[in-house]
Design an enzyme around this catalytic site. Structure first.
Site, PDB file in Angstrom:
ATOM      1  N   VAL A 128       0.906  -1.161   0.000  1.00 17.10           N
ATOM      2  CA  VAL A 128       0.000   0.000   0.000  1.00 17.10           C
ATOM      3  C   VAL A 128       0.939   1.203   0.000  1.00 17.10           C
ATOM      4  O   VAL A 128       1.515   1.550   1.021  1.00 17.10           O
ATOM      5  CB  VAL A 128      -0.943  -0.017   1.222  1.00 17.10           C
ATOM      6  CG1 VAL A 128      -1.814   1.229   1.240  1.00 17.10           C
ATOM      7  CG2 VAL A 128      -1.807  -1.276   1.213  1.00 17.10           C
ATOM      8  N   GLY A 129       1.093   1.823  -1.162  1.00 18.77           N
ATOM      9  CA  GLY A 129       2.196   2.740  -1.443  1.00 18.77           C
ATOM     10  C   GLY A 129       2.209   4.086  -0.755  1.00 18.77           C
ATOM     11  O   GLY A 129       2.122   5.122  -1.413  1.00 18.77           O
ATOM     12  N   CYS A 130       2.383   4.102   0.552  1.00 16.63           N
ATOM     13  CA  CYS A 130       2.442   5.366   1.292  1.00 16.63           C
ATOM     14  C   CYS A 130       3.691   6.171   0.957  1.00 16.63           C
ATOM     15  O   CYS A 130       3.724   7.388   1.186  1.00 16.63           O
ATOM     16  CB  CYS A 130       2.338   5.131   2.797  1.00 16.63           C
ATOM     17  SG  CYS A 130       3.557   3.987   3.457  1.00 16.63           S
ATOM     18  N   HIS A 131       4.715   5.531   0.389  1.00 13.73           N
ATOM     19  CA  HIS A 131       5.927   6.268  -0.005  1.00 13.73           C
ATOM     20  C   HIS A 131       5.648   7.224  -1.161  1.00 13.73           C
ATOM     21  O   HIS A 131       6.453   8.104  -1.436  1.00 13.73           O
ATOM     22  CB  HIS A 131       7.045   5.282  -0.387  1.00 13.73           C
ATOM     23  CG  HIS A 131       6.704   4.385  -1.525  1.00 13.73           C
ATOM     24  ND1 HIS A 131       5.933   3.252  -1.363  1.00 13.73           N
ATOM     25  CD2 HIS A 131       7.003   4.455  -2.848  1.00 13.73           C
ATOM     26  CE1 HIS A 131       5.790   2.657  -2.536  1.00 13.73           C
ATOM     27  NE2 HIS A 131       6.422   3.376  -3.456  1.00 13.73           N
TER      28      HIS A 131
END
Length: 165
Positions: A128-131
Site C-alpha cells: 500500500v504505497g504510502c511512499h
C-alpha cells in the site's frame, strides 16, 4: 504493532529485511528493518501461502519486474485511516500525490496533518504505497518505514518518481 498474528515471515530486500504478517487469508502488516531490528524478531517464522506469494511479488517488485501487487490485504484502523489507505491503494507504480490532494480526494481538504498521521500509520507499506505521498512542493517530509527518508527516497527512485531539488 499488535503481536496478535497467526503467520509471520521475513525476507531480504534492497532496503533491509522485511517482516510480513498474515491472518492466513490476507497480509496484515509489513515492517521494514530499522537499525538492524524488526518489531517481531523474537517470534519464530510460520509461513502461509499468502505470505509466500507476498514475498515472491516483493522480490519481483524490487527486481523491477512487477509494478502492482495482487495480494489480499487487511487494513485495520479507524474509518478515517482506512479511507486514506484505500486512496493510497489507487496510486499506481510511478504515480505520486500530495497530502493536500489526498485530503481533497477523500473529502477532507485542509486536514494535511491528519492525513500525514494516517499515511504514517499505514500497516502495510510498499504494498500500500504510502511512499508515494509528498509535500505540496514535491519534497520528502518524512517516512515511518525502515530508515526513514533514505528508505522513502530509494522507493521513489526505484519507481522513477522525480523529486524537487
Amino acid at each position: 504493532m499488535s503481536t496478535s498474528f497467526a503467520y509471520l515471515i521475513r525476507t531480504d530486500s534492497p532496503i533491509g529485511r522485511l517482516e510480513l504478517t498474515s491472518d492466513g487469508e490476507a497480509i496484515t502488516s509489513l515492517s521494514i528493518e530499522r537499525d538492524g531490528h524488526l518489531p517481531l524478531e523474537e517470534h519464530p517464522e510460520r509461513t502461509a501461502p499468502v505470505l509466500d506469494e507476498a514475498a515472491r511479488q516483493l522480490d519481483e517488485y524490487f527486481a523491477g519486474a512487477r509494478k502492482d501487487f495482487v495480494l489480499p490485504v487487511r487494513l485495520e484502523g479507524t474509518e478515517f485511516q482506512r479511507s486514506v489507505w484505500e486512496a493510497l491503494e489507487r496510486l499506481e507504480f510511478g504515480q505520486f500525490t500530495s497530502y493536500g490532494e489526498l485530503g481533497a480526494e477523500i473529502g477532507r481538504p485542509g486536514s494535511g496533518r491528519a492525513i500525514g498521521g494516517a499515511v504514517g500509520a499505514n500497516p502495510i507499506p510498499i504494498i500500500v504505497g504510502c511512499h508515494r505521498v509528498l509535500s505540496s512542493n514535491g519534497r520528502i517530509t518524512g517516512y515511518s518505514g525502515g530508515e526513514g527518508i533514505p528508505t522513502k527516497l530509494w522507493l521513489l527512485t526505484h519507481e522513477g518518481i522525480m523529486l524537487a531539488a
